[in-house]
Design a protein around this motif. Sequence first.
Motif, PDB file in Angstrom:
ATOM      1  N   TYR A 199      15.347  18.991  16.055  1.00  0.00           N
ATOM      2  CA  TYR A 199      16.426  18.719  15.110  1.00  0.00           C
ATOM      3  C   TYR A 199      15.991  19.118  13.706  1.00  0.00           C
ATOM      4  O   TYR A 199      14.956  18.675  13.212  1.00  0.00           O
ATOM      5  N   LYS A 200      16.813  19.955  13.096  1.00  0.00           N
ATOM      6  CA  LYS A 200      16.521  20.427  11.745  1.00  0.00           C
ATOM      7  C   LYS A 200      17.740  20.192  10.868  1.00  0.00           C
ATOM      8  O   LYS A 200      18.885  20.222  11.336  1.00  0.00           O
ATOM      9  N   ARG A 201      17.471  19.963   9.598  1.00  0.00           N
ATOM     10  CA  ARG A 201      18.531  19.723   8.636  1.00  0.00           C
ATOM     11  C   ARG A 201      19.021  21.046   8.053  1.00  0.00           C
ATOM     12  O   ARG A 201      18.227  21.855   7.596  1.00  0.00           O
ATOM     13  N   ASP A 227      33.284  18.432   6.634  1.00  0.00           N
ATOM     14  CA  ASP A 227      33.324  17.536   7.796  1.00  0.00           C
ATOM     15  C   ASP A 227      32.054  16.707   7.935  1.00  0.00           C
ATOM     16  O   ASP A 227      32.115  15.529   8.297  1.00  0.00           O
ATOM     17  N   TYR A 228      30.892  17.315   7.662  1.00  0.00           N
ATOM     18  CA  TYR A 228      29.611  16.662   7.933  1.00  0.00           C
ATOM     19  C   TYR A 228      28.843  16.266   6.675  1.00  0.00           C
ATOM     20  O   TYR A 228      27.788  15.640   6.782  1.00  0.00           O
ATOM     21  N   GLY A 229      29.331  16.636   5.522  1.00  0.00           N
ATOM     22  CA  GLY A 229      28.621  16.290   4.304  1.00  0.00           C
ATOM     23  C   GLY A 229      27.652  17.388   3.902  1.00  0.00           C
ATOM     24  O   GLY A 229      27.562  18.442   4.548  1.00  0.00           O
ATOM     25  N   PRO A 230      26.915  17.166   2.824  1.00  0.00           N
ATOM     26  CA  PRO A 230      26.007  18.219   2.324  1.00  0.00           C
ATOM     27  C   PRO A 230      24.819  18.497   3.245  1.00  0.00           C
ATOM     28  O   PRO A 230      24.185  19.527   3.126  1.00  0.00           O
ATOM     29  N   VAL A 231      24.494  17.568   4.156  1.00  0.00           N
ATOM     30  CA  VAL A 231      23.358  17.758   5.068  1.00  0.00           C
ATOM     31  C   VAL A 231      23.834  17.511   6.496  1.00  0.00           C
ATOM     32  O   VAL A 231      24.428  16.473   6.794  1.00  0.00           O
ATOM     33  N   GLU A 232      23.593  18.467   7.368  1.00  0.00           N
ATOM     34  CA  GLU A 232      23.970  18.344   8.776  1.00  0.00           C
ATOM     35  C   GLU A 232      22.722  18.502   9.645  1.00  0.00           C
ATOM     36  O   GLU A 232      21.940  19.436   9.457  1.00  0.00           O
ATOM     37  N   VAL A 233      22.543  17.591  10.582  1.00  0.00           N
ATOM     38  CA  VAL A 233      21.414  17.640  11.507  1.00  0.00           C
ATOM     39  C   VAL A 233      21.855  18.394  12.752  1.00  0.00           C
ATOM     40  O   VAL A 233      22.793  17.977  13.434  1.00  0.00           O
ATOM     41  N   ILE A 234      21.187  19.487  13.059  1.00  0.00           N
ATOM     42  CA  ILE A 234      21.577  20.365  14.155  1.00  0.00           C
ATOM     43  C   ILE A 234      20.392  20.567  15.084  1.00  0.00           C
ATOM     44  O   ILE A 234      19.259  20.741  14.642  1.00  0.00           O
ATOM     45  N   ILE A 293      21.632  25.274  18.661  1.00  0.00           N
ATOM     46  CA  ILE A 293      22.309  25.111  19.945  1.00  0.00           C
ATOM     47  C   ILE A 293      23.734  24.651  19.672  1.00  0.00           C
ATOM     48  O   ILE A 293      23.956  23.653  18.985  1.00  0.00           O
ATOM     49  N   ASN A 294      24.707  25.376  20.213  1.00  0.00           N
ATOM     50  CA  ASN A 294      26.101  24.995  20.030  1.00  0.00           C
ATOM     51  C   ASN A 294      26.877  25.259  21.322  1.00  0.00           C
ATOM     52  O   ASN A 294      26.307  25.669  22.342  1.00  0.00           O
ATOM     53  N   GLU A 295      28.177  25.036  21.265  1.00  0.00           N
ATOM     54  CA  GLU A 295      29.008  25.142  22.468  1.00  0.00           C
ATOM     55  C   GLU A 295      29.186  26.579  22.935  1.00  0.00           C
ATOM     56  O   GLU A 295      29.660  26.805  24.050  1.00  0.00           O
ATOM     57  N   SER A 296      28.833  27.546  22.111  1.00  0.00           N
ATOM     58  CA  SER A 296      28.969  28.941  22.534  1.00  0.00           C
ATOM     59  C   SER A 296      27.841  29.383  23.459  1.00  0.00           C
ATOM     60  O   SER A 296      27.927  30.455  24.060  1.00  0.00           O
ATOM     61  N   LEU A 297      26.797  28.567  23.598  1.00  0.00           N
ATOM     62  CA  LEU A 297      25.661  28.907  24.461  1.00  0.00           C
ATOM     63  C   LEU A 297      25.815  28.215  25.805  1.00  0.00           C
ATOM     64  O   LEU A 297      25.861  26.989  25.877  1.00  0.00           O
ATOM     65  N   ALA A 298      25.889  29.014  26.857  1.00  0.00           N
ATOM     66  CA  ALA A 298      25.993  28.449  28.201  1.00  0.00           C
ATOM     67  C   ALA A 298      24.622  28.240  28.831  1.00  0.00           C
ATOM     68  O   ALA A 298      24.477  27.419  29.745  1.00  0.00           O
TER      69      ALA A 298
END
Length: 517
Positions: A199-201, A227-234, A293-298
Amino acid sequence: MCVLQLLDGSAVVAAGGGGSGQVTSNGSINGRDPPAETQPQNPPPQPAPNAWQVIKGVLFRILIIWAISSWFRRGPAPQDQTGPGGAPRVASRNLFPKDTLMNLHVYISEHEHFTDFNATSALFWEQHDLVYGDWTSGENSDGCYEHFAELDIPQSVQQNGSIYIHVYFTKSGFHPDPRQKALYRRLATVHMSRMINKYKRRRFQKTKNLLTGETEADPEMIKRAEDYGPVEVISHWHPNITINIVDDHTPWVKGSVPPPLDQYVKFDAVSGDYYPIIYFNDYWNLQKDYYPINESLASLPLRVSFCPLSLWRWQLYAAQSTKSPWNFLSDELYEQSDEEQDSVKVALLETNPYLLALTIIVSIVHSVFEFLAFKNDIQFWNSRQSLEGLSVRSVFFGVFQSFVVLLYILDNETNFVVQVSVFIGVLIDLWKITKVMDVRLDREHKVAGIFPRPTFKDKSTYIESSTKVYDDMAFRYLSWILFPLLGCYAVYSLLYLEHKGWYSWVLSMLYGFLLTF
């Protein structure tokens, strides 16, 4: 750079008040005042230090720094080497002796605690008949094996969920599933798990043109920022990971394993012996190679390598990866530390060894010189009795510069070490004011009725000399050039650059102006 020469030989510099106005490696602006050539009428004689005195002083400072760092790094008090009955503790042995035949089982799961051994989809890799301590087998005759496959990731992982790798080493003929009573042995199984996504910011810089309100940022990024603010954890992914088993049979004594190795050596509660050390090695996985990692990766590619690891190399990796002494630091500083380590790793991988050695030597010498510059600057101002030939206005301008740099790096969330270095420079510049002016606290006229009002008065050695006249003249002439340039740069920055707000515009405009001129 505009410089005016005073009659007594001293100089005033436009953007630095006696310095070059350039940025040093720690992010501060050099605003040091050169010592004037004109000294007091009868200065006390000071013998020049010889080479031995200089070397002795440097060695003494290195000793002090080493003593302080050792005090902060020292571990807990040594453990009692005796057992409950007063008898000495018996040294433990490795539960997997040298040349033990073993099997490797690697499972991938979205659960932190793995129990589904019967699910064939969870089994990623199975390698039989590995020899513990074998450094000659494998495709490259180095004891290493690897397996590559595409992982079908569940929807929860696509939506920022976690995914874990579970590694089991068992002695040949045994199975890691505890439910298979005939094939499972506790002392014949060693297990280690780890989350393999990271997990990275991701920070969104919501900048815009302050006059038009327009921005060149990606509309999708703007929407995510809203939607997520200035910092999003992905969640991020790296396709490579190495499983190391440490080839070590040291007779460790429980409670006496030195840190940070004690975090990895696990002892069996019943037998007292220790399990082989499994180490997940991702030291050479650079931060730039991670992708979200997002929904576009199967599916996700994964290459798992197995290699033996010597004790001394494992100690190096363990010392680099441990973060326990810095638990008081925030996660943002951990990420900054990872990015800084990446630059070191890239240098080790891509730089010529001779050039790398030269870079290290130059960096050490630069750090020593920078430390000595701080020391000599303080020593010069502390021992100065007369201000003849010295620019008092440049000292105040240096304080202004330092404050601008400090506020700018705080607004842009720069590295913590840089912030500390610049803050120390600000304190030194503030201390200089007390050396060039008589500072008093007026307790009769208080600020807001609470705090004493500070008053500043020029020292007699500054007023009585002609330095004050030429100091005022130099800054007056320089202002005729600098103020129009500052106005032009402010208009340019406002028209063509994007900023987070008016406060950031003022800081970036002043900071950019100081760097330019």
